[in-house]
Design an enzyme around this catalytic site. Structure first.
Site, PDB file in Angstrom:
ATOM      1  N   HIS A 179      -7.185  -8.225  -3.235  1.00 44.27           N
ATOM      2  CA  HIS A 179      -8.500  -7.545  -2.983  1.00 44.27           C
ATOM      3  C   HIS A 179      -7.751  -6.615  -3.288  1.00 44.27           C
ATOM      4  CE1 HIS A 179      -5.455  -7.331   0.615  1.00 44.27           C
ATOM      5  NE2 HIS A 179      -7.001  -6.232   1.105  1.00 44.27           N
ATOM      6  N   TYR A 190       0.140 -10.285  -0.576  1.00 45.26           N
ATOM      7  CA  TYR A 190       1.136  -9.654   0.721  1.00 45.26           C
ATOM      8  C   TYR A 190       0.789 -10.062   1.925  1.00 45.26           C
ATOM      9  CZ  TYR A 190      -3.218  -7.081   2.773  1.00 45.26           C
ATOM     10  OH  TYR A 190      -3.929  -6.776   3.183  1.00 45.26           O
ATOM     11  N   TYR A 198       0.533  -1.314  -0.119  1.00 42.05           N
ATOM     12  CA  TYR A 198      -0.222   0.157  -0.341  1.00 42.05           C
ATOM     13  C   TYR A 198       0.604   0.886  -0.304  1.00 42.05           C
ATOM     14  CZ  TYR A 198      -3.991  -3.231   1.245  1.00 42.05           C
ATOM     15  OH  TYR A 198      -5.483  -3.600   1.239  1.00 42.05           O
ATOM     16  N   ARG A 247      -2.041 -12.220   2.910  1.00 39.54           N
ATOM     17  CA  ARG A 247      -3.755 -12.056   2.408  1.00 39.54           C
ATOM     18  C   ARG A 247      -3.805 -11.871   0.872  1.00 39.54           C
ATOM     19  NH1 ARG A 247      -7.859  -8.497   3.567  1.00 39.54           N
ATOM     20  NH2 ARG A 247      -8.396 -10.848   3.171  1.00 39.54           N
ATOM     21  N   HIS A 255     -10.468  -2.802  -1.733  1.00 38.41           N
ATOM     22  CA  HIS A 255     -11.363  -2.704  -0.762  1.00 38.41           C
ATOM     23  C   HIS A 255     -12.543  -1.955  -1.306  1.00 38.41           C
ATOM     24  CE1 HIS A 255      -9.207  -3.619   2.653  1.00 38.41           C
ATOM     25  NE2 HIS A 255      -7.857  -3.674   2.037  1.00 38.41           N
TER      26      HIS A 255
END
Length: 232
Positions: free
Chosen positions: A153, A140, A101, A150, A155
Site C-alpha cells: 500500500h 510487511y 519504512y 499488511r 499512504h
C-alpha cells in the site's frame, strides 16, 4: 456552517475490534459535533514555493537507483460533483520493495534501501491531476493478530487550502491476496466504498520497458467518496 456528513458505510468506524488498536483509541462516549467555522477556509496554508518538480519522483532522490519494480501512480482529485480540485498538496509515503519504512521506529527484519527514502509530494494541476514515479512497496508483518501481514500500500495525505483541511487514505493494488485478511481494509463496511481504495492497472500511463502504471482517483465527498483515515 456545517458540511454534509459521510454516507453510511462509506467511511471506517471508530471502533473495529479486528483492528486491535481501535479498541484502545476509539471514543467511549458519543461524539460532540462542532460547527465548522471560517477558520477551515482562512487558516494558514503551506507555502507552495517549497514543492519542487522533482519531489514527485521517488526514484531520483539519491545518487543510485532504488531496488524494486518501478511504477507510475497517477489520478485525479475530485469533489462529489466530479469537479477537479486544483492546487491541493498531495504527500505520499511508503515502505520500500522489501517492506520496510525508512524510519527508526520500523525494526522489521528486512533490508533498508540507501537509495529510497519513500516519501514524495506534488500539487494537483488545473484538472486535479497528479503523478508520482516510485517503487512498488513490499508487504510487511504487523502484530495486530496471528501471522498478520499488511498488503502492499501507499499512504496519501491531502492538504486543501488551509492547514486544517487534511485527509489521509491508503492506496492498494489490484489482485492482492492479503486484502481480504487486512482489518485496515475491511473496516470500511460498504464493499463498493472499500474497493475504491484499490487502484486499477493503467495501460495509458504504463511506460514501455520501464514502469507499470496504476490509476488512483480520489473523491472527497458524496456517495462515491474515497474512504479516509481522518482519525488515524
Amino acid at each position: 456552517m456545517s458540511y454534509r456528513r459521510p454516507y453510511r458505510g462509506t467511511q471506517p468506524e471508530y471502533l473495529f475490534p479486528p483492528y486491535a488498536s481501535t479498541v484502545k483509541r476509539a471514543p467511549s462516549q458519543p461524539l460532540v459535533v462542532l460547527p465548522h467555522t471560517l477558520s477551515e477556509l482562512t487558516a494558514p496554508v503551506f507555502g507552495y514555493g517549497e514543492v519542487k518538480p522533482g519531489d514527485s519522483d521517488l526514484t531520483k532522490q539519491h545518487k543510485g537507483e532504488p531496488q524494486g519494480e518501478r511504477i507510475v501512480v497517477s489520478g485525479r482529485v475530485l469533489d462529489e460533483n466530479s469537479r477537479p480540485l486544483p492546487n491541493l498538496l498531495i504527500e505520499i509515503w511508503q515502505a520500500n520493495a522489501a517492506g520496510r519504512y525508512n524510519h527508526r521506529v520500523d525494526q522489521h527484519d528486512a533490508p533498508l534501501d540507501p537509495n529510497f527514502t519513500g516519501a514524495g509530494r506534488i500539487l494537483t494541476d488545473a484538472e486535479g491531476r497528479y503523478r508520482f514515479m516510485t517503487i512498488r512497496p513490499g508487504e510487511y508483518p504487523w502484530r495486530n493478530h496471528y501471522n498478520a501481514w499488511r498488503p502492499a500500500h501507499i499512504h496519501f495525505s491531502l492538504f486543501g487550502q488551509a492547514i486544517v483541511q487534511r485527509l489521509i487514505t491508503q492506496m492498494y493494488f489490484p489482485g492482492d491476496p492479503l486484502l481480504e485478511y487486512d482489518p485496515m481494509f475491511t473496516c470500511v463496511p460498504d464493499v463498493k466504498a472499500r474497493n475504491r481504495l484499490v487502484s486499477t492497472f493503467d495501460w495509458e500511463t504504463t511506460m514501455p520497458e520501464f514502469a507499470l502504471g496504476y490509476r488512483f482517483d480520489i473523491v472527497l465527498r458524496g456517495r462515491d467518496a474515497t474512504p479516509m483515515e481522518t482519525r488515524r
